[in-house]
Design a protein around this motif. Structure first.
Motif, short mmCIF file in Angstrom:
data_model
loop_
_atom_site.label_atom_id
_atom_site.label_comp_id
_atom_site.label_asym_id
_atom_site.label_seq_id
_atom_site.Cartn_x
_atom_site.Cartn_y
_atom_site.Cartn_z
N LEU A 124 0.88 -1.08 -0.03
CA LEU A 124 0.03 0.05 -0.14
C LEU A 124 0.85 1.62 0.21
N ALA A 125 1.79 1.38 1.02
CA ALA A 125 2.83 2.56 0.72
C ALA A 125 3.29 2.88 -0.24
N GLN A 126 3.72 1.94 -1.23
CA GLN A 126 4.38 2.58 -2.24
C GLN A 126 3.33 3.04 -3.40
N TYR A 127 2.06 2.94 -3.22
CA TYR A 127 0.99 3.59 -4.27
C TYR A 127 0.55 4.97 -3.76
N LEU A 128 0.94 5.42 -2.49
CA LEU A 128 0.23 6.62 -1.88
C LEU A 128 0.50 7.67 -2.60
N GLY A 129 1.62 8.13 -3.12
CA GLY A 129 2.06 9.22 -4.09
C GLY A 129 1.11 8.96 -5.31
N ARG A 130 1.09 7.96 -5.82
CA ARG A 130 0.06 7.81 -7.05
C ARG A 130 -1.14 8.26 -7.01
N ASP A 190 -7.66 13.51 1.84
CA ASP A 190 -8.81 12.77 2.40
C ASP A 190 -9.07 11.52 1.68
N LEU A 191 -8.96 11.71 0.37
CA LEU A 191 -9.32 10.58 -0.50
C LEU A 191 -8.56 9.54 -0.47
N VAL A 192 -7.18 9.84 -0.06
CA VAL A 192 -6.26 8.73 -0.05
C VAL A 192 -6.21 8.01 1.10
N TRP A 204 -2.36 9.99 -4.35
CA TRP A 204 -2.61 11.49 -3.94
C TRP A 204 -2.77 12.12 -5.29
N ARG A 205 -1.94 12.08 -6.41
CA ARG A 205 -1.81 12.60 -7.69
C ARG A 205 -3.28 12.40 -8.19
N TYR A 206 -3.84 11.26 -8.26
CA TYR A 206 -5.12 10.83 -8.89
C TYR A 206 -6.19 11.74 -7.99
N GLY A 207 -5.92 11.77 -6.64
CA GLY A 207 -6.98 12.67 -6.03
C GLY A 207 -6.80 14.15 -6.08
N VAL A 208 -5.58 14.74 -6.54
CA VAL A 208 -5.52 15.98 -6.94
C VAL A 208 -6.33 16.20 -8.32
N VAL A 209 -6.09 15.33 -9.23
CA VAL A 209 -6.76 15.29 -10.57
C VAL A 209 -8.10 15.44 -10.15
N LEU A 210 -8.74 14.79 -9.61
CA LEU A 210 -10.11 14.69 -9.16
C LEU A 210 -10.72 15.84 -8.50
N THR A 252 -8.38 -9.47 -5.83
CA THR A 252 -7.97 -10.99 -6.52
C THR A 252 -6.34 -10.87 -6.48
N SER A 253 -5.96 -12.02 -5.85
CA SER A 253 -4.43 -11.96 -5.74
C SER A 253 -3.85 -12.21 -7.04
N GLY A 254 -2.63 -11.54 -7.42
CA GLY A 254 -2.04 -11.76 -8.61
C GLY A 254 -2.43 -10.71 -9.73
N THR A 255 -3.64 -9.94 -9.34
CA THR A 255 -3.92 -8.87 -10.07
C THR A 255 -3.26 -7.47 -9.88
N ARG A 256 -3.45 -6.51 -10.47
CA ARG A 256 -2.74 -5.29 -10.39
C ARG A 256 -3.45 -4.65 -9.06
N LEU A 257 -2.76 -4.38 -8.15
CA LEU A 257 -3.31 -3.65 -6.98
C LEU A 257 -3.54 -2.03 -7.28
N ASP A 258 -2.44 -1.59 -7.86
CA ASP A 258 -2.92 -0.09 -8.44
C ASP A 258 -4.29 0.21 -9.18
N ARG A 259 -4.46 -0.67 -9.86
CA ARG A 259 -5.62 -0.39 -10.53
C ARG A 259 -7.02 -0.42 -9.62
N TRP A 260 -6.75 -1.69 -8.87
CA TRP A 260 -7.87 -1.83 -7.89
C TRP A 260 -7.91 -0.63 -6.91
N LEU A 261 -6.92 0.05 -6.44
CA LEU A 261 -6.91 1.06 -5.39
C LEU A 261 -7.54 2.23 -6.34
N PHE A 262 -7.11 2.60 -7.64
CA PHE A 262 -7.73 3.48 -8.50
C PHE A 262 -9.12 3.69 -8.74
N SER A 263 -9.63 2.33 -8.73
CA SER A 263 -11.09 2.13 -8.76
C SER A 263 -11.77 2.42 -7.41
N ILE A 264 -10.96 1.98 -6.15
CA ILE A 264 -11.75 2.35 -4.99
C ILE A 264 -11.96 3.99 -4.67
#
Length: 192
Positions: free
Chosen positions: A29-35, A52-54, A37-43, A69-81
């Motif tokens: 999770l920690a490695q995706y925080l910056g990405r 707050d969104l992050v 946050w940037r998406y949160g700023v874009v939105l 689903t283990s083995g899928t891209r975590l970043d995509r799942w987090l962006f969806s959330i």
């Protein structure tokens, strides 16, 4: 009796997969925080709202780790959330403001106070991207900044892939049009 161990081993495998997913999410999770946050700023166009969104995304991801689903891209799942949380926030703002109608310029206003880009060309591009309609701007961010495939962008936004392709084509055309309009000004400045 032979069916009982099969059922039991199936339960053990399911629990192990869930635990592995929770562990994977916590560890990554920690490695995706910056990405995120940037998406949160874009939105939202606001740093505090992005924070707050992050935070809400991290909490929801940990609460719903069993849905990953283990083995899928975590970043995509987090962006969806994060996108889902943002949509819920926009909807609740509409309701709070009355009649379900909200002026996007007012709700999604950018304070411009914390501009971090110092390079002139980067600022011009960012300004032009910011002026794109929200749907195009979000698609551009996910595809070109975050590097998601068209299919992944479609899944994050929960729209057909053709819609993503259309939004990106329209955004590219608008940015090219703006870049073409800026060229004569730059040439005149250089010639003076």
């Amino acid at each position: 009796m032979s069916s009982a161990p099969d059922v039991r081993s199936g339960l053990v495998r399911t629990e192990a997969t869930t635990i592995a997913s929770e562990h994977e999410i916590r560890a990554s999770l920690a490695q995706y925080l910056g990405r995120l946050w940037r998406y949160g700023v874009v939105l939202s166009h606001q740093r505090d709202v992005a924070d707050d969104l992050v935070q809400a995304t991290c909490v929801r991801a940990l609460e719903r780790a069993s849905q990953f689903t283990s083995g899928t891209r975590l970043d995509r799942w987090l962006f969806s959330i994060l996108h889902s949380i943002w949509l819920n926030e926009v909807r609740s703002r509409r309701i709070r403001m009355g009649n379900g109608f909200v002026d996007a310029d007012v709700t999604l206003s950018f304070d411009g106070e914390h501009e971090t880009e110092t390079h002139v060309m980067a600022n011009q591009v960012l300004r032009q991207v910011h002026e794109l309609p929200e749907a195009q701007r979000i698609a551009v961010f996910l595809a070109y900044v975050e590097g998601l495939s068209y299919q992944e962008v479609a899944q994050v936004l929960d729209v057909p892939i053709g819609t993503v392709m259309s939004r990106l084509a329209a955004a590219r055309a608008k940015l090219a049009e703006n870049a073409g309009a800026d060229m004569p000004v730059k040439q005149m400045k250089g010639g003076i």
